[in-house]
Design an enzyme around this catalytic site. Structure first.
Site, PDB file in Angstrom:
ATOM      1  N   ASP A  56       5.234  -3.687   4.799  1.00 23.97           N
ATOM      2  CA  ASP A  56       5.466  -5.162   4.335  1.00 23.97           C
ATOM      3  C   ASP A  56       5.627  -6.003   5.805  1.00 23.97           C
ATOM      4  O   ASP A  56       5.529  -7.443   5.596  1.00 23.97           O
ATOM      5  CB  ASP A  56       6.834  -5.099   3.631  1.00 23.97           C
ATOM      6  CG  ASP A  56       6.495  -4.704   2.292  1.00 23.97           C
ATOM      7  OD1 ASP A  56       5.583  -4.330   1.780  1.00 23.97           O
ATOM      8  OD2 ASP A  56       7.654  -4.654   1.596  1.00 23.97           O
TER       9      ASP A  56
ATOM     10  N   ASP B 206      12.889   1.052  -6.490  1.00 26.56           N
ATOM     11  CA  ASP B 206      12.486   0.280  -5.507  1.00 26.56           C
ATOM     12  C   ASP B 206      13.600  -0.589  -5.216  1.00 26.56           C
ATOM     13  O   ASP B 206      13.767  -1.223  -4.107  1.00 26.56           O
ATOM     14  CB  ASP B 206      11.349  -0.806  -6.140  1.00 26.56           C
ATOM     15  CG  ASP B 206      10.025  -0.170  -6.336  1.00 26.56           C
ATOM     16  OD1 ASP B 206       9.629   0.850  -5.518  1.00 26.56           O
ATOM     17  OD2 ASP B 206       9.451  -0.526  -7.364  1.00 26.56           O
TER      18      ASP B 206
END
Length: 768
Positions: free
Chosen positions: A182, A403
Site C-alpha cells: 500500500d 483485515d
C-alpha cells in the site's frame, strides 16, 4: 481503494519445529524441478523450487478445521499445507511476539522442510515503514513519520532482517519479499491527505533503503507492491504509479537490479479474471467500462492490471525480464452467488452487476469482504496470459487473518478502528454504499474463524474433496496428451477434452509430479524448464464441484538443447511500422499484424537497438523521450514456441522541439487544497542541474498574503510574502535528477494564488 493485511496470528501457543518437519514430508512440490543451483540468481525464483509452509498458520487451520468439523473441516485440512507469506509487521516481529514466532524460527523451519538439493522459496512481507498506512487506520504502524522513525526502520528493522537473511546457513533459500504493501500506491492517489504528505519522504527513502539492503543479502528477490486493478488501473493512476516506482528504484544504489518485479492484489480480493465481462462496446455508443462498477477503469481484473503495469513499466525503463506476482489468497468468489453466465440485460449497470464475479459492494471495499473465497492455489508461471509476465500466483495474505476490527478494540499494536471494517457504515469512499465487511472481526492479523469458514466455502476453484455440491462423479481422465512444440525452456501441450456429468471446469498440468500450469482449455504452455532435460508430464481435469479426474497417461518430453523447437517457422516480419502522435517526450507507434503457422504471441519493440516494450498487440506509446531528438524504431514478432521474426524496416522519428524556455536549477511541482481561510500545500522539488545540491535553500513568494502555519519534512521561515525553505536532516542533499517532497498547512484571506519566483540556492526554477 486499498489492500490490507498483517502477519499471523492467533493467541495459540507457538507450535514446535516438529510440525515443520512433519509438513516437509507431506507438502507436494509446487513447481517444476530443474538442475539450476539454488545459490544462482535466477529469472523466476519460483521455478524449480518448493515453497515454505508456515507451520504456525497451518496449526491455526488445523484448529479451525476441528472447530468447523464435517465436510467443511475436511476442506480446511485440504489447504493446510499451502504456502503463505510470513509478515514482519513491526520491529518486534523479528524476534517474535504475542502474534507468533520470529523470523529465525521460520527460516530454520524452512531449512527443515527443504528436501535434498531442491531450492526452497521463503515468502516474506516487509511491512513497517514510518507512518505506515497513511490513508487507513486498521493497520497503522508503530514507527512515527520522522527522522527517529526512519532511523529505527533502517537500523533496527531492515538491517537486522537483511543481516539475518545473509547468514551462511540461509544463503541457499530463495527469499521472495513483498515490499511494503500500500505504501507507494498511497503516494499516487492519496497524497492530498496530510498524513500521506507527512509520510511521503520516509516512504521513498525507506523503500529505497530496504531494496538496497535486501539485494545486498544476495538471496532476496524483491517485488514492489503495486496495489490492484481497482486502485491503480485507471490511466491517470497507472502512469503516475510507474513514475513513483521508477523514481524510488532509480534512487537506490543498485538500481533496477534491486527489483525482481511487482506484486499485485496483496490482501485484496479483486478477481484474477472477470470471465463474462470485457472492455468492449455496449448498447448505442457506450462502453462496458462506463458502468458504475468500473467507473471508466479499463482494467477489469488482475490479469488486465498486470498486463497494463508490465507494459508501462518496461516502457518507462524497467528491464523486460521483470515478473509479476498476484495474491490469489482471497479472490476466488465462488459459492452459490457466483454468476455462471453472462447477463442478457440491456441496461449497462444491470448487465455488469449480473455478470461480475466480484460480489463486493464497491471495488474500493477492502476490509474482510463478505462473500469472498479462496482463489487459485499458489501456481508457478501460470499459463494463459503471457502479456502479464506472471512469475507466480501466491498467497501473500494468509487466509483467515482479519483485515481489521469491525468495532473499537483497545490495543498496544498501533491498530485503530477503521470504519471501512464496520458492516453498518455507509462509506463516502464507496459512493455512499455499505462497506460489505463481515461483523465480529478481531484486530488486523488475528485469526478470524468466520472469515476462514467463508473463504473455504466460497473457494474457486473449489477445494478438492468434501464439496458441498452433491455431484461426486469425477471427470474422465484426459487423453491424447501431446507436445505440440518445445524449446530449451518450455513445452506447449494439447490433449483431448475430458467428459463429465456437470461439465469440466479446468485442467491442471503437472511436470514430474509438481503443479506447473492450469488451463481452462485443452492446451497449455509450461515454461521455466531446463535445457536437454526429460520430464514426465501429466494432466488432470476438475469439475465445478471440485471433483478431480484420474491422471492422464504420462508423456515423456525432452527439452531442446539450445533453444530449437519442433516449430521452427518464425512469424513474418512486421510491416507498416508508422508513427502516429508525436510529442516532445513520446511517440505513438503502430504496425500491421504478423502471420505465423501457430499464431503470434507478441511483439518486441526496440528503440535504437534497445528493447523498450514487449506487447501483445500492434501498437504502443514510447514515452520518457528527449525533445527534438531522432530515434530509430523497429519491431519483431514472436510465437508461442519462442521463434522470433526478423526486425521490421527501421523507422526514424524525431520528437517535437520543446517550446518551453530553458529551465533553471530546479523544477517545482505545487498543489494546494483550500477550505474557508485555510489550505494545505505540497511541493516536489527536482534538481535539474548536473551536480548534487547540499544544504539547499528554496525561496519563493506568495502573492496574496498567505501564511505558512505548519510544515512537515522541511523547515520554513517567512517574512511578509517571502518564504525560505530549508531541508530536514534526511533530505539535505538532492542528487542530480533527484527530488524532495514536503508539505504545509497555511492560511489565506480569500484569494489563494500559487506561489511564484522560485529559486534553488539563488538560481531560478520552473513551476511545473
Amino acid at each position: 481503494m486499498r489492500s490490507r493485511s498483517l502477519r499471523p496470528r492467533n493467541g495459540a501457543a507457538v507450535r514446535p519445529l516438529a510440525l515443520a518437519a512433519t509438513l516437509a514430508l507431506t507438502v507436494a512440490p509446487l513447481t517444476v524441478a530443474t538442475t539450476a543451483s539454488a545459490a544462482e540468481r535466477v529469472d523466476n525464483p519460483f521455478v524449480g523450487a518448493d515453497q515454505y509452509v508456515n507451520p504456525y498458520w497451518s496449526g491455526n487451520v488445523t484448529d479451525a478445521a476441528a472447530e468447523a468439523g464435517g465436510e467443511l473441516g475436511q476442506k480446511m485440512l485440504a489447504v493446510a499445507d499451502t504456502p503463505t507469506s510470513v509478515w514482519m509487521d513491526r520491529t518486534s516481529a523479528i524476534e517474535g511476539n504475542v502474534d507468533g514466532p520470529g523470523l529465525r524460527y521460520h527460516l530454520d523451519a524452512a531449512l527443515e522442510q527443504q528436501q535434498g538439493d531442491t531450492p526452497m522459496v521463503f515468502n516474506l512481507v516487509i511491512y513497517n515503514l514510518p507512518g505506515r498506512d497513511c490513508y487507513a487506520l486498521a493497520s497503522n504502524g508503530l514507527l512515527e513519520p520522522n527522522a527517529a522513525g526512519l532511523a529505527e526502520y533502517k537500523d533496527d528493522y531492515i538491517d537486522v532482517i537483511a543481516d539475518m537473511l545473509a547468514e551462511p546457513q540461509y544463503e541457499d533459500l530463495r527469499v521472495v519479499a513483498t515490499i511494503e504493501p500500500d505504501s507507494l500506491p498511497n503516494l499516487v492517489t492519496n497524497i492530498s491527505e496530510p498524513a500521506c504528505q507527512e509520510s511521503a519522504p520516509y516512504y521513498r527513502e525507506g523503500t529505497a533503503y530496504a531494496l538496497d539492503r535486501l539485494y545486498e543479502a544476495g538471496n532476496v528477490y524483491s517485488y514492489i507492491d503495486a496495489a490492484h486493478a481497482g486502485w491503480l488501473g485507471w490511466d491517470s493512476n497507472a502512469g503516475p504509479a510507474v513514475d513513483v516506482f521508477k523514481e524510488v528504484v532509480t534512487s537506490t544504489e543498485h538500481g533496477y537490479d534491486t527489483v525482481a518485479g511487482f506484486v499485485t492484489n496483496t490482501a485484496n480480493s479483486t478477481p484474477l479474471e472477470e470471465p463474462f465481462l470485457a472492455d468492449e462496446p455496449f448498447g448505442s455508443g457506450g462502453q462496458v467500462r462506463q458502468a458504475e462498477w468500473f467507473e471508466w477503469n479499463r482494467d477489469f481484473d488482475e490479469l488486465d492490471w498486470t498486463e497494463h503495469l508490465y507494459s508501462l513499466a518496461v516502457t518507462a525503463g524497467f528491464p523486460s525480464d521483470i515478473g509479476m506476482l498476484i495474491d490469489t489468497s482471497r479472490n476466488g468468489w465462488g459459492g452459490p452467488d457466483r454468476p455462471t453466465t453472462e447477463s442478457t440485460s440491456t441496461d449497462l449497470n444491470t448487465y455488469v452487476d449480473e455478470s461480475r464475479v466480484d460480489r463486493r459492494t464497491h471495488r474500493g471495499a477492502w476490509c474482510n469482504p463478505a462473500g469472498a473465497g479462496l482463489g487459485e492455489r499458489p501456481t508457478v508461471a501460470p499459463a494463459g496470459n503471457p502479456a502479464s509476465h506472471l512469475d507466480a500466483y501466491v498467497w501473500v495474505k494468509p487466509p483467515g487473518e482479519s483485515d481489521g476490527n469491525s468495532e473499537e478494540i483497545p490495543n498496544d499494536q498501533g491498530k485503530s478502528f477503521d470504519r471501512m471494517c464496520d458492516p453498518t457504515f455507509n462509506s463516502p469512499k464507496l459512493a455512499g454504499k455499505l462497506t460489505g465487511a463481515l461483523g465480529g472481526a478481531p484486530l488486523a492479523g488475528q485469526w478470524f474463524q468466520d472469515q476462514f469458514e467463508m473463504l473455504v466455502t466460497n473457494a474457486y476453484p473449489a477445494i478438492d474433496g468434501g464439496s458441498v455440491d452433491p455431484d461426486t462423479e469425477a471427470p474422465t481422465a484426459p487423453s491424447g496428451l501431446t507436445a505440440t512444440a518445445t524449446t530449451s525452456t518450455s513445452v506447449s501441450l494439447s490433449w483431448d477434452a475430458s467428459s463429465d456429468d456437470t461439465g469440466v471446469a479446468g485442467y491442471t498440468v503437472r511436470v514430474d509430479g509438481a503443479t506447473a500450469a492450469t488451463s481452462a482449455t485443452t492446451s497449455a504452455t509450461v515454461t521455466g524448464l531446463a535445457p536437454s532435460t526429460t520430464y514426465a508430464v501429466t494432466v488432470t481435469a476438475r469439475d465445478a464441484a471440485g471433483n478431480v479426474s484420474p491422471t492422464s497417461a504420462p508423456l515423456s518430453v525432452t527439452t531442446d538443447e539450445g533453444g530449437g523447437t519442433e516449430d521452427t517457422e518464425a512469424p513474418s516480419v512486421p510491416a507498416g511500422l508508422t508513427a502516429g502522435a508525436v510529442t516532445t517526450s513520446s511517440v505513438a507507434l503502430s504496425w500491421d499484424a504478423s502471420s505465423d503457422d501457430t499464431g503470434v504471441t507478441g511483439y518486441q519493440v526496440r528503440r535504437d537497438g534497445e528493447l523498450v516494450a514487449d506487447v501483445p498487440g500492434t501498437s504502443v506509446t514510447d514515452s520518457g523521450l528527449d525533445a527534438g531528438t531522432a530515434y530509430s524504431y523497429s519491431v519483431a514478432a514472436y510465437d508461442a514456441a519462442g521463434n522470433v521474426s526478423a526486425a521490421s524496416d527501421a523507422l526514424s522519428v524525431t520528437t517535437d522541439e520543446d517550446d518551453v524556455e530553458p529551465g533553471g536549477a530546479c523544477t517545482v511541482a505545487y498543489t494546494a487544497n483550500s477550505w474557508n481561510t485555510g489550505f494545505t500545500g505540497s511541493f516536489v522539488v527536482t534538481n535539474d542541474s548536473d551536480a548534487a545540491v547540499s544544504d539547499w535553500e528554496l525561496t519563493f513568494t506568495f502573492a496574496d498574503g498567505q501564511q505558512i502555519t505548519q510544515i512537515w519534512s522541511a523547515q520554513a521561515a517567512q517574512s511578509g510574502s517571502a518564504v525560505t525553505i530549508t531541508p530536514a536532516a534526511w533530505s539535505s542533499t538532492i542528487a542530480p535528477g533527484g527530488s524532495v517532497s514536503f508539505g504545509f498547512n497555511g492560511s489565506h484571506s480569500g484569494t489563494n494564488t500559487a506561489p511564484d519566483d522560485f529559486a534553488l540556492d539563488g538560481v531560478s526554477c520552473d513551476l511545473a
